[in-house]
Scaffold this motif. Structure first.
Motif, PDB file in Angstrom:
ATOM      1  N   THR A 160       4.348   2.125  -1.830  1.00 20.54           N
ATOM      2  CA  THR A 160       5.315   1.843  -1.086  1.00 20.54           C
ATOM      3  C   THR A 160       3.939   1.155  -0.309  1.00 20.54           C
ATOM      4  O   THR A 160       3.139   1.105  -0.299  1.00 20.54           O
ATOM      5  CB  THR A 160       5.897   2.884  -0.926  1.00 20.54           C
ATOM      6  OG1 THR A 160       4.245   4.082  -0.293  1.00 20.54           O
ATOM      7  CG2 THR A 160       6.743   3.906  -1.745  1.00 20.54           C
ATOM      8  N   VAL A 161       4.281   1.478   1.336  1.00 19.67           N
ATOM      9  CA  VAL A 161       3.462   0.195   1.901  1.00 19.67           C
ATOM     10  C   VAL A 161       2.780   1.130   2.070  1.00 19.67           C
ATOM     11  O   VAL A 161       1.184   0.858   2.123  1.00 19.67           O
ATOM     12  CB  VAL A 161       4.268   0.136   3.861  1.00 19.67           C
ATOM     13  CG1 VAL A 161       3.105   0.059   4.952  1.00 19.67           C
ATOM     14  CG2 VAL A 161       5.120  -0.832   3.442  1.00 19.67           C
ATOM     15  N   ALA A 162       2.415   2.628   2.592  1.00 26.14           N
ATOM     16  CA  ALA A 162       1.730   3.729   2.209  1.00 26.14           C
ATOM     17  C   ALA A 162       1.052   4.213   1.365  1.00 26.14           C
ATOM     18  O   ALA A 162      -0.857   3.938   1.026  1.00 26.14           O
ATOM     19  CB  ALA A 162       2.078   4.892   2.159  1.00 26.14           C
ATOM     20  N   ALA A 179      -1.762   0.764   0.987  1.00 20.42           N
ATOM     21  CA  ALA A 179      -2.650   0.935   2.179  1.00 20.42           C
ATOM     22  C   ALA A 179      -4.073   1.674   2.154  1.00 20.42           C
ATOM     23  O   ALA A 179      -4.618   1.445   2.240  1.00 20.42           O
ATOM     24  CB  ALA A 179      -2.323   1.858   3.640  1.00 20.42           C
ATOM     25  N   ARG A 180      -3.132   3.328   1.294  1.00 16.88           N
ATOM     26  CA  ARG A 180      -4.255   3.673   0.265  1.00 16.88           C
ATOM     27  C   ARG A 180      -4.803   3.015  -0.485  1.00 16.88           C
ATOM     28  O   ARG A 180      -6.476   2.955  -0.743  1.00 16.88           O
ATOM     29  CB  ARG A 180      -3.874   4.710   0.043  1.00 16.88           C
ATOM     30  CG  ARG A 180      -4.475   5.595  -0.952  1.00 16.88           C
ATOM     31  CD  ARG A 180      -3.383   6.807  -1.715  1.00 16.88           C
ATOM     32  NE  ARG A 180      -2.526   7.051  -2.664  1.00 16.88           N
ATOM     33  CZ  ARG A 180      -2.694   5.935  -3.502  1.00 16.88           C
ATOM     34  NH1 ARG A 180      -3.523   6.236  -4.062  1.00 16.88           N
ATOM     35  NH2 ARG A 180      -1.569   5.263  -4.226  1.00 16.88           N
ATOM     36  N   ARG A 182       1.972  -3.930   7.096  1.00 10.80           N
ATOM     37  CA  ARG A 182       3.690  -4.498   8.039  1.00 10.80           C
ATOM     38  C   ARG A 182       3.261  -6.435   8.463  1.00 10.80           C
ATOM     39  O   ARG A 182       4.186  -6.873   8.201  1.00 10.80           O
ATOM     40  CB  ARG A 182       3.328  -3.919   8.615  1.00 10.80           C
ATOM     41  CG  ARG A 182       4.331  -2.367   7.625  1.00 10.80           C
ATOM     42  CD  ARG A 182       5.257  -1.172   9.108  1.00 10.80           C
ATOM     43  NE  ARG A 182       5.311  -0.079   7.866  1.00 10.80           N
ATOM     44  CZ  ARG A 182       6.163   0.695   7.070  1.00 10.80           C
ATOM     45  NH1 ARG A 182       6.948  -0.284   7.343  1.00 10.80           N
ATOM     46  NH2 ARG A 182       6.613   1.566   6.512  1.00 10.80           N
ATOM     47  N   ASN A 183       1.729  -5.717   9.174  1.00 13.09           N
ATOM     48  CA  ASN A 183       1.415  -7.699   9.324  1.00 13.09           C
ATOM     49  C   ASN A 183       1.478  -8.725   8.441  1.00 13.09           C
ATOM     50  O   ASN A 183       2.221  -9.737   8.286  1.00 13.09           O
ATOM     51  CB  ASN A 183       0.217  -7.532  10.231  1.00 13.09           C
ATOM     52  CG  ASN A 183       0.368  -7.137  11.895  1.00 13.09           C
ATOM     53  OD1 ASN A 183       1.383  -6.498  12.340  1.00 13.09           O
ATOM     54  ND2 ASN A 183      -0.667  -6.405  12.552  1.00 13.09           N
ATOM     55  N   TYR A 184       0.440  -8.580   6.928  1.00 10.70           N
ATOM     56  CA  TYR A 184       1.320  -8.782   6.444  1.00 10.70           C
ATOM     57  C   TYR A 184       1.744  -9.000   6.021  1.00 10.70           C
ATOM     58  O   TYR A 184       2.917 -10.420   4.921  1.00 10.70           O
ATOM     59  CB  TYR A 184       0.040  -8.732   5.106  1.00 10.70           C
ATOM     60  CG  TYR A 184      -1.105  -8.638   5.268  1.00 10.70           C
ATOM     61  CD1 TYR A 184      -1.360  -9.652   5.947  1.00 10.70           C
ATOM     62  CD2 TYR A 184      -2.162  -7.253   4.178  1.00 10.70           C
ATOM     63  CE1 TYR A 184      -3.367  -9.885   6.035  1.00 10.70           C
ATOM     64  CE2 TYR A 184      -3.679  -8.626   3.855  1.00 10.70           C
ATOM     65  CZ  TYR A 184      -3.993  -9.023   5.347  1.00 10.70           C
ATOM     66  OH  TYR A 184      -5.462  -8.911   5.069  1.00 10.70           O
ATOM     67  N   GLY A 222       4.114 -13.272   6.026  1.00  8.60           N
ATOM     68  CA  GLY A 222       4.322 -14.219   4.511  1.00  8.60           C
ATOM     69  C   GLY A 222       3.089 -13.600   3.409  1.00  8.60           C
ATOM     70  O   GLY A 222       3.439 -14.504   2.698  1.00  8.60           O
ATOM     71  N   THR A 223       2.258 -13.565   4.407  1.00  6.02           N
ATOM     72  CA  THR A 223       1.208 -13.139   3.539  1.00  6.02           C
ATOM     73  C   THR A 223       1.064 -11.939   2.033  1.00  6.02           C
ATOM     74  O   THR A 223       0.362 -12.211   0.380  1.00  6.02           O
ATOM     75  CB  THR A 223      -0.337 -12.332   4.739  1.00  6.02           C
ATOM     76  OG1 THR A 223      -0.623 -13.459   4.996  1.00  6.02           O
ATOM     77  CG2 THR A 223      -1.511 -12.566   3.329  1.00  6.02           C
ATOM     78  N   LEU A 224       2.364 -11.393   2.208  1.00  2.06           N
ATOM     79  CA  LEU A 224       2.577 -10.279   1.175  1.00  2.06           C
ATOM     80  C   LEU A 224       3.969 -10.444   0.851  1.00  2.06           C
ATOM     81  O   LEU A 224       4.811 -10.752   1.829  1.00  2.06           O
ATOM     82  CB  LEU A 224       1.880  -8.935   1.325  1.00  2.06           C
ATOM     83  CG  LEU A 224       1.996  -7.523   0.575  1.00  2.06           C
ATOM     84  CD1 LEU A 224       1.797  -7.608  -0.568  1.00  2.06           C
ATOM     85  CD2 LEU A 224       2.420  -6.457   1.359  1.00  2.06           C
ATOM     86  N   THR A 225       4.785 -10.631  -0.115  1.00  5.47           N
ATOM     87  CA  THR A 225       6.129 -10.171  -0.884  1.00  5.47           C
ATOM     88  C   THR A 225       6.196  -8.904  -1.044  1.00  5.47           C
ATOM     89  O   THR A 225       5.388  -8.265  -1.506  1.00  5.47           O
ATOM     90  CB  THR A 225       6.399 -11.648  -1.570  1.00  5.47           C
ATOM     91  OG1 THR A 225       5.143 -11.993  -2.265  1.00  5.47           O
ATOM     92  CG2 THR A 225       5.725 -13.093  -0.500  1.00  5.47           C
TER      93      THR A 225
END
Length: 148
Positions: free
Chosen positions: A8-10, A13-14, A24-26, A30-33
């Motif tokens: 997940t996003v979390a 991040a961890r 979320r900005n990535y 488009g930096t992260l898919t």
């Protein structure tokens, strides 16, 4: 494919030491898919690895950092170059350490980079910069149990 772990996003991040907002900005730029499942984003380990494998302009490999350091014959201040090898770790474990170190880098750090060798499971981090800045970072590594 069905048995592949999704993050997940979390989770991302961890693992990376970044904020959920950064992740979320990535996604937005488009930096992260990833894949949106319902209302939540999910990422494979390969997608997270790609986030860190992209070479950004001016970002050197550890070998290039060492060569550049050794190729400089004139300096105005004391300088230091260090390599940190983390044997027997996964790329994600190494990226976690790298991200933590990168967050501690101050103004005196000229370069920090990493490379991962799949076949030997060796994660290598190179850092160079002013003597005081690199030694401060090394002290943080020495004091930090998360790097051991």
């Amino acid at each position: 494919m069905l048995d592949e772990k999704l993050y997940t996003v979390a989770d991302v991040a961890r693992v990376t030491g970044m904020t959920s907002r950064t992740i979320r900005n990535y996604l937005k730029d488009g930096t992260l898919t990833g894949q949106k499942i319902g209302v939540q984003w999910r990422f494979t380990e390969d997608e997270v690895k790609k986030l860190f494998s992209r070479q950004q302009p001016g970002n050197s490999s550890p070998t290039q950092i060492v060569r550049s350091y050794l190729g400089t014959s004139q300096r105005e201040t004391a300088a230091f170059c260090a390599l940190l090898d983390l044997p027997g770790v996964t790329q994600m474990q190494g990226i976690t350490v790298y991200t933590q170190l990168e967050q501690h880098c101050g103004d005196g750090i000229a370069s920090i980079s990493y490379e991962y060798h799949d076949e030997s499971r060796l994660f290598r981090i190179a850092v160079s910069g002013e003597l005081w800045a690199v030694t401060d970072l090394l002290e943080q590594i020495k004091a930090g149990t998360e790097y051991a």
